[in-house]
Motif scaffolding. Structure first.
Motif, mmCIF file in Angstrom:
data_model
loop_
_atom_site.group_PDB
_atom_site.id
_atom_site.type_symbol
_atom_site.label_atom_id
_atom_site.label_comp_id
_atom_site.label_asym_id
_atom_site.label_seq_id
_atom_site.Cartn_x
_atom_site.Cartn_y
_atom_site.Cartn_z
ATOM 1 N N ASP A 111 0.795 -1.119 -0.011
ATOM 2 C CA ASP A 111 -0.085 0.137 -0.006
ATOM 3 C C ASP A 111 0.932 1.180 0.081
ATOM 4 O O ASP A 111 0.678 2.400 -0.745
ATOM 5 N N VAL A 112 1.910 1.120 0.942
ATOM 6 C CA VAL A 112 2.804 2.501 0.894
ATOM 7 C C VAL A 112 3.335 2.824 -0.559
ATOM 8 O O VAL A 112 3.307 3.887 -0.624
ATOM 9 N N VAL A 113 3.795 1.919 -1.111
ATOM 10 C CA VAL A 113 4.655 2.195 -2.408
ATOM 11 C C VAL A 113 3.360 2.399 -3.480
ATOM 12 O O VAL A 113 3.653 3.457 -4.416
ATOM 13 N N VAL A 114 2.614 1.634 -3.676
ATOM 14 C CA VAL A 114 1.708 1.837 -4.912
ATOM 15 C C VAL A 114 0.927 2.938 -4.706
ATOM 16 O O VAL A 114 0.525 3.692 -5.628
ATOM 17 N N SER A 115 0.479 3.448 -3.431
ATOM 18 C CA SER A 115 -0.021 4.937 -3.153
ATOM 19 C C SER A 115 0.911 5.927 -3.532
ATOM 20 O O SER A 115 0.369 7.005 -3.354
ATOM 21 N N THR A 116 2.057 5.867 -3.527
ATOM 22 C CA THR A 116 3.243 6.966 -3.364
ATOM 23 C C THR A 116 3.660 7.017 -5.001
ATOM 24 O O THR A 116 3.592 8.031 -5.594
ATOM 25 N N ILE A 117 3.971 5.980 -5.613
ATOM 26 C CA ILE A 117 4.691 5.854 -6.843
ATOM 27 C C ILE A 117 4.247 5.185 -8.038
ATOM 28 O O ILE A 117 4.540 5.053 -9.113
#
Length: 380
Positions: A134-140
């Motif tokens: 979630d952290v990564v896909v919601s950021t980049i």
């Protein structure tokens, strides 16, 4: 009779041994299963005469001046800013992801403002960020997540990022500038003569006795002591009564090459290929000049010495049950990454140990005060 038995001669145990002897004048028996002090930060010269980190690269960084001041009693420092490259799509690119990473990956010439728009177009909407995915896909976005994060994280932890706490990938920032440093802390340096030399100076005290290659479980009822500090796995201390806490281990392949340099930076990550997660070349860290170079290949595993607590909700719930058992043992102080089931950096462990020493001082003062009051009441 020792005043203290300290289990584990890594940062937590060594700092507390030093504080107790130098500040309280009390005796300490410091033990460790391994044949050396320093825990996972141990470094040594290999057969070629190159200073290597036996258990993978350790780069010291912190924003806490109090921790710098404390450790500076035992070492001088060498300037070093850590830079890491990652092998993606046949290219070596900076990680954490920054402007040069994206421009290099896609052969673009974006500005920082354009890169923010680039990310904005690729982000996925996540109602509640719970996992590392979630952290990564919601950021980049998902494409960069697949290229840079998913494979590496699965190798490192043995599970998919969608099954890991958000704390894992949240440790790695995303930048829109060209800052290619892995850390941005105000203090980033290496012990000038290595970590082992620093530890040896830390525990060089007449009131500290050291027993290496010693298992606490074998001597716990044989050596007399008044108080205990434990820095090993908390589930092991309680004989795994509630079940085993998962820890991730590492296996290392150390090699020496008959060439001066192997890679452009100290660490290169491999998220897409190879069984290993990264290769470390130590001369970048130490500044040593040598005609040969030594490398370490890291292979994560579920089997072996415990290195990293696995950050999943069910593991945290089990730890909390062990923590409740620990709270019922006021005669034992649990300190460090394994004993408190936390993925701490080195400076955080030092900070935790120094804070624990502060609590020990207060507890001993309270004991003394209570004892004095009891004597006074009896005399009256």
């Amino acid at each position: 009779m020792f005043d203290w038995l300290i289990v584990g001669a890594g940062f937590a145990g060594s700092v507390l041994a030093e504080r107790i002897t130098s500040q309280l004048g009390q005796s300490v028996l410091l033990i460790d299963r391994r044949r050396h002090v320093g825990g996972n930060a141990y470094d040594c010269y290999d057969d070629a005469g190159i200073l290597i980190h036996r258990y993978g690269p350790h780069i010291f960084h912190t924003n806490a001046q109090s921790i710098v001041d404390y450790l500076s009693q035992f070492t001088r420092w060498r300037d070093y800013e850590h830079r890491v490259l990652t092998a993606v799509d046949g290219k070596l690119l900076p990680i954490p992801i920054n402007l040069d990473t994206i421009n290099g990956l896609y052969d673009l010439n974006l500005t920082s403002e354009e890169l923010e728009q680039f990310f904005a177009l690729r982000r996925e909407k996540v109602d509640e960020v719970k996992t590392s995915e979630d952290v990564v896909v919601s950021t980049i976005g998902r494409e960069l997540y697949e290229k840079f994060f998913r494979g590496y994280t699965r190798k490192q932890w043995g599970v998919d990022p969608s099954q890991l706490s958000k704390s894992v990938t949240a440790r790695v920032p995303t930048r829109t500038n060209r800052d290619d440093r892995y850390f941005t802390d105000g203090f980033q340096k290496m012990p000038l003569h290595g970590y082992t030399r620093m530890f040896e100076r830390m525990v060089d005290h007449s009131n500290i006795k050291i027993m290496l290659q010693t298992d606490f479980r074998e001597i716990r009822n044989q050596i007399p002591y008044r108080r205990l500090i434990y820095t090993g796995p908390i589930d092991e201390f309680f004989d795994w009564k509630l079940g085993r806490l998962p820890y991730r281990s590492l296996h290392f392949k150390h090699v020496t090459l008959d060439k001066e340099n192997f890679q452009p930076v100290a660490v290169v990550n491999y998220p897409q290929s190879e069984l290993y997660t990264r290769i470390t070349e130590y001369k970048h860290l130490t500044g040593q000049i040598h005609p040969k170079t030594s490398l370490t290949y890291e292979f994560p595993s579920d089997v072996g010495d415990p290195y990293y607590p696995v950050p999943r909700a069910e593991n945290e719930a089990l730890y909390k049950r062990y923590e409740a058992m620990a709270m019922a043992r006021p005669d034992v102080w649990f300190v460090g990454r394994l004993a408190t089931y936390r993925y701490y950096n080195m400076d955080q462990v030092v900070g935790q140990a120094l804070a624990t020493f502060g609590r020990i001082q207060k507890a001993l003062h309270a004991e003394t005060t209570a004892g004095f009051s009891a004597i006074t009441e009896a005399a009256e």
